[in-house]
Every structure is written in structure tokens, then in C-alpha cells.
Write a protein that holds these residues in place. Structure first.
Motif, PDB file in Angstrom:
ATOM      1  N   TYR A 210      11.075  15.966 -22.950  1.00 63.04           N
ATOM      2  CA  TYR A 210      11.574  15.318 -21.804  1.00 63.04           C
ATOM      3  C   TYR A 210      10.519  15.119 -20.557  1.00 63.04           C
ATOM      4  N   ILE A 211       9.902  16.146 -20.327  1.00 61.87           N
ATOM      5  CA  ILE A 211       8.945  16.290 -19.221  1.00 61.87           C
ATOM      6  C   ILE A 211       7.615  15.246 -19.767  1.00 61.87           C
ATOM      7  N   ILE A 212       7.251  15.129 -20.898  1.00 59.59           N
ATOM      8  CA  ILE A 212       6.216  14.114 -21.211  1.00 59.59           C
ATOM      9  C   ILE A 212       6.927  12.736 -21.080  1.00 59.59           C
ATOM     10  N   GLN A 213       8.022  12.397 -21.541  1.00 60.50           N
ATOM     11  CA  GLN A 213       8.664  11.119 -21.428  1.00 60.50           C
ATOM     12  C   GLN A 213       8.866  10.764 -19.825  1.00 60.50           C
ATOM     13  N   ALA A 214       9.193  11.932 -18.984  1.00 61.58           N
ATOM     14  CA  ALA A 214       9.147  11.611 -17.503  1.00 61.58           C
ATOM     15  C   ALA A 214       7.887  11.080 -16.978  1.00 61.58           C
ATOM     16  N   VAL A 215       6.825  11.956 -17.552  1.00 59.31           N
ATOM     17  CA  VAL A 215       5.443  11.606 -16.830  1.00 59.31           C
ATOM     18  C   VAL A 215       5.056  10.243 -17.273  1.00 59.31           C
ATOM     19  N   GLU A 216       5.196   9.536 -18.693  1.00 60.93           N
ATOM     20  CA  GLU A 216       5.073   8.388 -19.117  1.00 60.93           C
ATOM     21  C   GLU A 216       5.717   7.694 -18.466  1.00 60.93           C
ATOM     22  N   ALA A 217       6.908   7.429 -18.058  1.00 63.07           N
ATOM     23  CA  ALA A 217       7.754   6.580 -17.543  1.00 63.07           C
ATOM     24  C   ALA A 217       7.044   6.356 -16.082  1.00 63.07           C
ATOM     25  N   VAL A 218       6.819   7.506 -15.181  1.00 63.64           N
ATOM     26  CA  VAL A 218       6.401   7.385 -14.076  1.00 63.64           C
ATOM     27  C   VAL A 218       5.038   6.583 -14.016  1.00 63.64           C
ATOM     28  N   ARG A 219       4.335   6.739 -15.076  1.00 64.04           N
ATOM     29  CA  ARG A 219       3.007   6.071 -15.385  1.00 64.04           C
ATOM     30  C   ARG A 219       3.155   4.514 -15.415  1.00 64.04           C
ATOM     31  N   LEU A 220       4.133   4.288 -16.161  1.00 60.79           N
ATOM     32  CA  LEU A 220       4.526   2.875 -16.457  1.00 60.79           C
ATOM     33  C   LEU A 220       5.069   2.024 -15.211  1.00 60.79           C
ATOM     34  N   VAL A 221       5.451   2.640 -14.283  1.00 59.87           N
ATOM     35  CA  VAL A 221       6.060   2.204 -13.002  1.00 59.87           C
ATOM     36  C   VAL A 221       5.100   2.135 -11.956  1.00 59.87           C
ATOM     37  N   GLY A 222       3.440   2.637 -12.381  1.00 59.61           N
ATOM     38  CA  GLY A 222       2.478   2.409 -11.409  1.00 59.61           C
ATOM     39  C   GLY A 222       2.514   3.788 -10.519  1.00 59.61           C
ATOM     40  N   ALA A 223       2.724   4.996 -11.105  1.00 61.26           N
ATOM     41  CA  ALA A 223       2.556   6.034 -10.305  1.00 61.26           C
ATOM     42  C   ALA A 223       1.921   7.242 -11.080  1.00 61.26           C
ATOM     43  N   LYS A 224       1.710   8.258 -10.613  1.00 59.89           N
ATOM     44  CA  LYS A 224       0.920   9.506 -11.386  1.00 59.89           C
ATOM     45  C   LYS A 224       1.931  10.474 -11.095  1.00 59.89           C
ATOM     46  N   CYS A 225       1.924  11.418 -12.239  1.00 60.60           N
ATOM     47  CA  CYS A 225       2.963  12.561 -12.206  1.00 60.60           C
ATOM     48  C   CYS A 225       2.213  13.865 -12.453  1.00 60.60           C
ATOM     49  N   LEU A 226       2.592  15.053 -11.624  1.00 61.38           N
ATOM     50  CA  LEU A 226       2.039  16.271 -11.861  1.00 61.38           C
ATOM     51  C   LEU A 226       3.345  17.291 -12.202  1.00 61.38           C
ATOM     52  N   ILE A 227       3.088  18.104 -13.009  1.00 62.98           N
ATOM     53  CA  ILE A 227       4.135  18.959 -13.304  1.00 62.98           C
ATOM     54  C   ILE A 227       3.674  20.480 -12.553  1.00 62.98           C
ATOM     55  N   VAL A 228       4.290  20.925 -11.833  1.00 65.52           N
ATOM     56  CA  VAL A 228       3.996  22.330 -11.209  1.00 65.52           C
ATOM     57  C   VAL A 228       5.213  23.291 -11.220  1.00 65.52           C
ATOM     58  N   GLY A 229       4.668  24.742 -11.110  1.00 65.40           N
ATOM     59  CA  GLY A 229       5.724  25.466 -11.361  1.00 65.40           C
ATOM     60  C   GLY A 229       5.423  26.376 -12.767  1.00 65.40           C
ATOM     61  N   ILE A 230       4.376  25.968 -13.589  1.00 62.33           N
ATOM     62  CA  ILE A 230       3.666  26.608 -14.992  1.00 62.33           C
ATOM     63  C   ILE A 230       3.774  28.056 -14.726  1.00 62.33           C
ATOM     64  N   ARG A 231       4.977  28.822 -14.780  1.00 65.71           N
ATOM     65  CA  ARG A 231       4.773  30.168 -14.627  1.00 65.71           C
ATOM     66  C   ARG A 231       4.028  30.923 -15.786  1.00 65.71           C
ATOM     67  N   PRO A 232       3.508  32.058 -15.965  1.00 63.84           N
ATOM     68  CA  PRO A 232       2.527  32.581 -16.975  1.00 63.84           C
ATOM     69  C   PRO A 232       3.428  32.574 -18.438  1.00 63.84           C
ATOM     70  N   GLU A 233       4.644  32.875 -18.182  1.00 62.45           N
ATOM     71  CA  GLU A 233       5.561  33.204 -19.423  1.00 62.45           C
ATOM     72  C   GLU A 233       5.869  31.714 -20.121  1.00 62.45           C
ATOM     73  N   ILE A 234       5.930  31.038 -19.186  1.00 61.41           N
ATOM     74  CA  ILE A 234       6.109  29.322 -19.529  1.00 61.41           C
ATOM     75  C   ILE A 234       5.031  28.851 -19.989  1.00 61.41           C
ATOM     76  N   ALA A 235       3.951  29.029 -19.662  1.00 68.14           N
ATOM     77  CA  ALA A 235       2.381  28.680 -20.207  1.00 68.14           C
ATOM     78  C   ALA A 235       2.432  29.265 -21.627  1.00 68.14           C
ATOM     79  N   GLN A 236       2.661  30.527 -21.891  1.00 67.26           N
ATOM     80  CA  GLN A 236       2.461  31.295 -22.757  1.00 67.26           C
ATOM     81  C   GLN A 236       3.523  30.582 -24.123  1.00 67.26           C
ATOM     82  N   THR A 237       4.840  30.419 -23.434  1.00 66.06           N
ATOM     83  CA  THR A 237       5.668  29.573 -24.379  1.00 66.06           C
ATOM     84  C   THR A 237       5.199  28.294 -24.959  1.00 66.06           C
ATOM     85  N   ILE A 238       4.656  27.367 -24.053  1.00 66.60           N
ATOM     86  CA  ILE A 238       3.993  26.247 -24.416  1.00 66.60           C
ATOM     87  C   ILE A 238       2.864  26.285 -25.363  1.00 66.60           C
ATOM     88  N   VAL A 239       2.113  27.310 -25.153  1.00 62.38           N
ATOM     89  CA  VAL A 239       1.197  27.455 -26.164  1.00 62.38           C
ATOM     90  C   VAL A 239       1.554  28.019 -27.721  1.00 62.38           C
TER      91      VAL A 239
END
Length: 274
Positions: A210-239
Motif C-alpha cells: 500500500y505504501i509503495i502504491q501511495a508513493v507511486e500515486a503521489v509521483r503521478l500527480v507531480g509530487a514527491k513522497c517520503l516515508i518517515v517513522g521507520i523504527r528499528p523493528e520495522i526496518a528489520q521486519t522489512i528486511v
């Protein structure tokens, strides 16, 4: 009052005694969470209001419907469930039946049941129906309010907005987030949007999608998107899940995200000497 009004007359005449006995019964019902937070006087007020409903509705008073609506709304605010209300009204019927038929024959008792069902039960059915309608309306209004507050896009600087996310993200909520996000980008003419996932307890494959979709959708309307709040445990889960966020700009917290957004819009925060 009309035909077979003797039940209503009895209730009116013996109101105080019936209410006192009814309160004792209510205090013994199962819903202790309700009986523990409402006083006997509170129960008495509710009991008397119910009896008033019987009298007004039986007399076909014009404002009887409004009284039922107001009464059910009060019960909802008090946290009374429909099952508890039905139990309460059933207890009241038992009390009236006992006192009015204790010396009668079985035939007379059956006549009372018939009259009670003919004159009182329809009023109770109106009460139950109105409660259900009021409850559904209350839930709908709460759902709308939660949806409006669940994913607001907040402008923090010119052309920079933040969307703080809190709680679990499912498919339905993801659609709402996407809609609010794109509408907000256009409304606030955002060049950079920060999606803050600090309050999202779990980031799994679905949430990352969903986050990747949101980032792509924002890009398509001419803006840039940053994801903030990546906690260590979240980063580990993503990896560990092998989720690819290489194309997504991420920051560990909102402060760093704001600094990055300012740089992306050719601005920066500088300190001034007094």
C-alpha cells in the motif's frame, strides 16, 4: 384512553411501587458493568421515562415518537445494550403480570397476557426498532468521523504536507488513505508529502505494498513522497520480508523528514542570532 386501558391505569396508579420493585430486579440482572455505574435514582429516572412512554404512546400523543427517539438516544449514551433493555422490559412485564393476576384464574391470566401483548408489546416494538435505528445512525456517524480523522493530510510548510498514520491498515482503510492523500496533494499544491508511519504497529508485505502504491500515486500527480517513522523493528521486519523500498525515500523520524523536504524544495532551517 380507549379499550382495555386497565393495564395502563394500574401502572399509573401503582407507579411508585412498581418502579421500586423493578429497580431491585434491574440491580440483579447480569450486566453488572451497567448496574455498577448507575445509581438507583438513575434507574428510577429511566423506569419512569419508560412508563411515560407507555402512557403517551397509548394515548396517541403527537410527540410520542419524539419521546421514544429521545429515550433511546439516552439509553445509547448510557451504554445500555439492546439485550439488556429487552431484559429490563421483560422484567417489568413480569412484575405487572404478577401483581395484576396473582389472585386470578388461569383464564383471566391468559386474558391479561392477550391484552398486554395487544396494547403494550407494540409500544415496546417501537422502542426496540427506534433503538436499533438510533444505534445504527450513531455507529455510522462515528465511522464517518473516524474515517475523516484516520488519515488527514496536514500542510506544515508551503508545498510540504504530512500524513500521520495511526493504527492497523487494511484494504478498506488503504483506499481511504489513498483518496485523502491524492485529494490533499492537489488541494494544498504539495510538492513533497511525508507519510509518517510511526503510529502503525505492524508493517507487513501488504502494508508495504500500500505504501509503495501511495508513493507511486503521489509521483503521478507531480509530487514527491517520503516515508518517515521507520523504527528499528520495522526496518528489520522489512528486511526479513524481502520488501524492496529502494525506490522510496525513507527517514527514521518526522524531524529528519521535514529537513529533507525543505532541501527538496530549495529551503532550509537556519538559526538566527538574537
Amino acid at each position: 384512553m380507549g379499550e382495555s386501558n386497565y393495564i395502563i391505569q394500574y401502572i399509573q396508579k401503582n407507579r411508585e411501587h412498581l418502579v421500586n420493585e423493578w429497580i431491585d430486579k434491574l440491580n440483579n440482572l447480569n450486566e453488572k458493568n451497567i448496574s455498577n455505574i448507575i445509581s438507583d435514582q438513575g434507574f428510577a429516572n429511566i423506569c419512569n421515562e419508560y412508563i411515560n412512554l407507555l402512557i403517551y404512546d397509548y394515548n396517541k400523543e403527537e410527540n410520542a415518537k419524539n419521546r421514544i427517539s429521545s429515550f433511546t438516544q439516552k439509553l445509547i449514551q448510557l451504554g445500555w445494550t439492546l439485550s439488556f433493555i429487552m431484559d429490563c422490559i421483560t422484567e417489568f412485564g413480569k412484575i405487572v403480570f404478577f401483581h395484576m393476576t396473582k389472585d386470578d384464574s388461569e383464564k383471566k391470566q391468559m386474558e391479561f397476557v392477550w391484552d398486554y401483548d395487544k396494547w403494550i408489546s407494540p409500544i415496546n416494538n417501537k422502542l426496540f426498532s427506534q433503538y436499533a435505528a438510533s444505534w445504527q445512525k450513531t455507529i455510522s456517524l462515528q465511522k464517518i468521523a473516524l474515517e475523516e480523522l484516520s488519515a488527514p493530510l496536514i500542510p506544515v510548510f508551503d508545498n510540504i504536507s504530512v500524513m500521520p498514520l495511526v493504527g492497523t491498515i487494511d484494504t478498506e482503510r488503504a483506499k481511504s488513505i489513498m483518496g485523502n492523500l491524492l485529494e490533499g496533494v492537489v488541494k494544498y499544491r504539495s510538492e513533497v508529502v511525508l507519510i509518517d508511519i510511526t503510529g502503525v504497529p505492524v508493517v507487513d508485505t501488504m502494508v508495504a505494498h500500500y505504501i509503495i502504491q501511495a508513493v507511486e500515486a503521489v509521483r503521478l500527480v507531480g509530487a514527491k513522497c517520503l516515508i518517515v517513522g521507520i523504527r528499528p523493528e520495522i526496518a528489520q521486519t522489512i528486511v526479513n520480508l524481502g520488501i524492496n523500498l529502494n525506490q522510496v525515500i525513507t527517514k527514521s523520524n518526522l524531524q529528519k523528514g521535514i529537513m529533507a523536504a525543505l532541501e527538496m524544495t530549495n529551503r532550509k532551517i537556519v538559526s538566527t542570532e538574537e
